[in-house]
Design a protein around this motif. Structure first.
Motif, PDB file in Angstrom:
ATOM      1  N   ARG A   1      -0.207   4.127  -2.327  1.00  0.00           N
ATOM      2  CA  ARG A   1      -1.602   4.552  -2.347  1.00  0.00           C
ATOM      3  C   ARG A   1      -1.769   5.883  -1.616  1.00  0.00           C
ATOM      4  NH1 ARG A   1      -5.501  -0.225  -0.419  1.00  0.00           N
ATOM      5  NH2 ARG A   1      -6.957   1.527  -0.607  1.00  0.00           N
TER       6      ARG A   1
ATOM      7  N   GLN B   1      -7.577   1.187   8.522  1.00  0.00           N
ATOM      8  CA  GLN B   1      -6.295   1.173   7.816  1.00  0.00           C
ATOM      9  C   GLN B   1      -5.475   2.415   8.152  1.00  0.00           C
ATOM     10  OE1 GLN B   1      -7.992   0.713   3.864  1.00  0.00           O
ATOM     11  NE2 GLN B   1      -7.264  -1.405   3.734  1.00  0.00           N
TER      12      GLN B   1
ATOM     13  N   THR C   1       0.809  -1.222   0.000  1.00  0.00           N
ATOM     14  CA  THR C   1       0.000   0.000   0.000  1.00  0.00           C
ATOM     15  C   THR C   1       0.842   1.271   0.000  1.00  0.00           C
ATOM     16  OG1 THR C   1      -0.149   0.013   2.416  1.00  0.00           O
ATOM     17  CG2 THR C   1      -1.891  -1.156   1.229  1.00  0.00           C
TER      18      THR C   1
ATOM     19  N   LEU D   1      -7.803   5.065   2.103  1.00  0.00           N
ATOM     20  CA  LEU D   1      -7.829   4.029   3.128  1.00  0.00           C
ATOM     21  C   LEU D   1      -9.012   4.209   4.075  1.00  0.00           C
ATOM     22  CD1 LEU D   1      -4.050   3.961   4.117  1.00  0.00           C
ATOM     23  CD2 LEU D   1      -5.222   2.618   2.359  1.00  0.00           C
TER      24      LEU D   1
END
Length: 359
Positions: A130, A139, A127, A135
């Motif tokens: 990202r 997360q 991740t 999220l």
């Protein structure tokens, strides 16, 4: 590397008012301690003192016996997770995690490697590139934890990190945070108002009240052997029953203390018919009964003892505990009564009184 964290007679005065009145804590290397208490008890102030965000007016803060109370926050080797997470929305996940290393002038390749390692630790591999905004709340909480751990701090501080999560996710993250803390081995201090959270994650819990530490012990010991009536009332559901002239009010049975207050938890009771006739018992009237999946929770009342909370197994016949019904309650077989003496409400006893019911 984790450190021993010591607070010795720490005092904080803000606006002419003393907020902390001589707080002392001794936290072992790698221990997870949670500060638990009502609003205004001083738990967040204590955390901020450790972080260096609030100055002390007296006492000492030591990391491995080295005083740090005069050091600024950036010179204390701490990781801090805020309630709001405080992630940078314009950065990627990896850039957020690596940010503490950037401020320490760690080279780019090393920052990337550490970020990937931390994301593996919090179970969010792949991740790094990202955007943070993509999220979920859970997360983002993991990313905030990964960022705090990236520089390998000596002390990890958690300021109500689960407060923004829904109940089910919060319970999952409590287990995850404990797993990660144990894997890393960092000395950790958390602040929460959630009793279940404190008992789930912590090696020990410090109950705070009015700028003082009321009691500090393992979750089980706090629950079973509260040192004061405040601690008994604050942690979990509690029935406080008077002990007069060596006998437990209502039940009439003898106990090993002359006077004080017995602490009876809801699960300490059973229906009288389920236990031998010798078990101490009393008749009560059911006022409410609710099924909660794994148990029934009852509010009952007794003329002498007053209102009490009782939990019974989920297999209990609901028709026998309907509101308005009179039932006979008994203390579970082998129940040890913990009695708080009359004179310890302001000063906890050095030795608790765990008393077995007298025959």
């Amino acid at each position: 590397m984790s450190v021993q964290l010591t607070l010795e007679d720490v005092r904080v005065a803000l606006g002419g008012n003393e907020i902390l009145h001589g707080v002392s804590l001794d936290i072992a290397p790698g221990e997870f301690l949670t500060l638990l208490g009502p609003s205004g008890s001083g738990k967040t102030t204590t955390l901020n003192v450790i972080a260096g965000l609030v100055p002390t007016s007296g006492g000492h803060v030591r990391f491995d016996q080295q005083p740090v109370e005069k050091r600024p926050p950036h010179d204390r080797d701490i990781g801090l997770v805020f309630q709001s997470y405080a992630l940078f929305p314009h950065m990627t996940v990896g850039e957020n995690v690596a940010f503490p290393l950037l401020t320490r002038k760690v080279d780019k390749a090393k920052r990337r490697a550490v970020a990937e390692q931390m994301l593996e630790l919090v179970q969010l591999p792949g991740t790094a590139d990202r955007p943070v905004r993509s999220l979920s709340g859970g997360q983002q909480q993991r990313i905030a934890l990964a960022r705090a751990l990236a520089p390998s701090p000596s002390v990890l501080l958690l300021d109500e990190p689960m407060a923004a999560l829904d109940k089910q996710l919060r319970e999952t993250m409590q287990i995850e945070v404990k797993r990660i803390q144990q894997e890393v081995g960092v000395t950790t201090v958390a602040v929460t108002h959630d009793q279940t959270e404190a008992m789930t994650m912590s090696d020990r819990v410090a109950i705070m009240r009015d700028g003082n530490v009321e009691q500090i012990d393992t979750p089980e010991a706090l629950y079973r052997r509260p040192a004061t009536l405040f601690a008994a009332r604050f942690l979990g559901e509690t029935n406080l029953v008077a002990v007069r002239d060596g006998r437990l009010a209502g039940f009439g049975t003898g106990v090993g203390a002359r006077s004080g207050t017995a602490v009876l938890r809801p699960e300490d009771f059973a229906l009288g018919g389920d236990l031998p006739g010798s078990a101490p018992r009393l008749s009560v009237r059911v006022t409410t009964a609710s099924f909660q999946g794994t148990r029934y929770r009852l509010d009952v009342v007794h003329d002498e003892v007053g209102a009490m909370i009782v939990t019974l197994p989920a297999s209990t016949d609901p028709t026998t505990i309907a509101p308005g019904t009179t039932i006979e309650l008994a203390l579970n077989d082998g129940c040890d009564l913990h009695v708080v003496p009359e004179d310890v409400e302001s000063e906890p006893p050095l030795v608790s009184a765990d008393l077995t019911i007298a025959a």
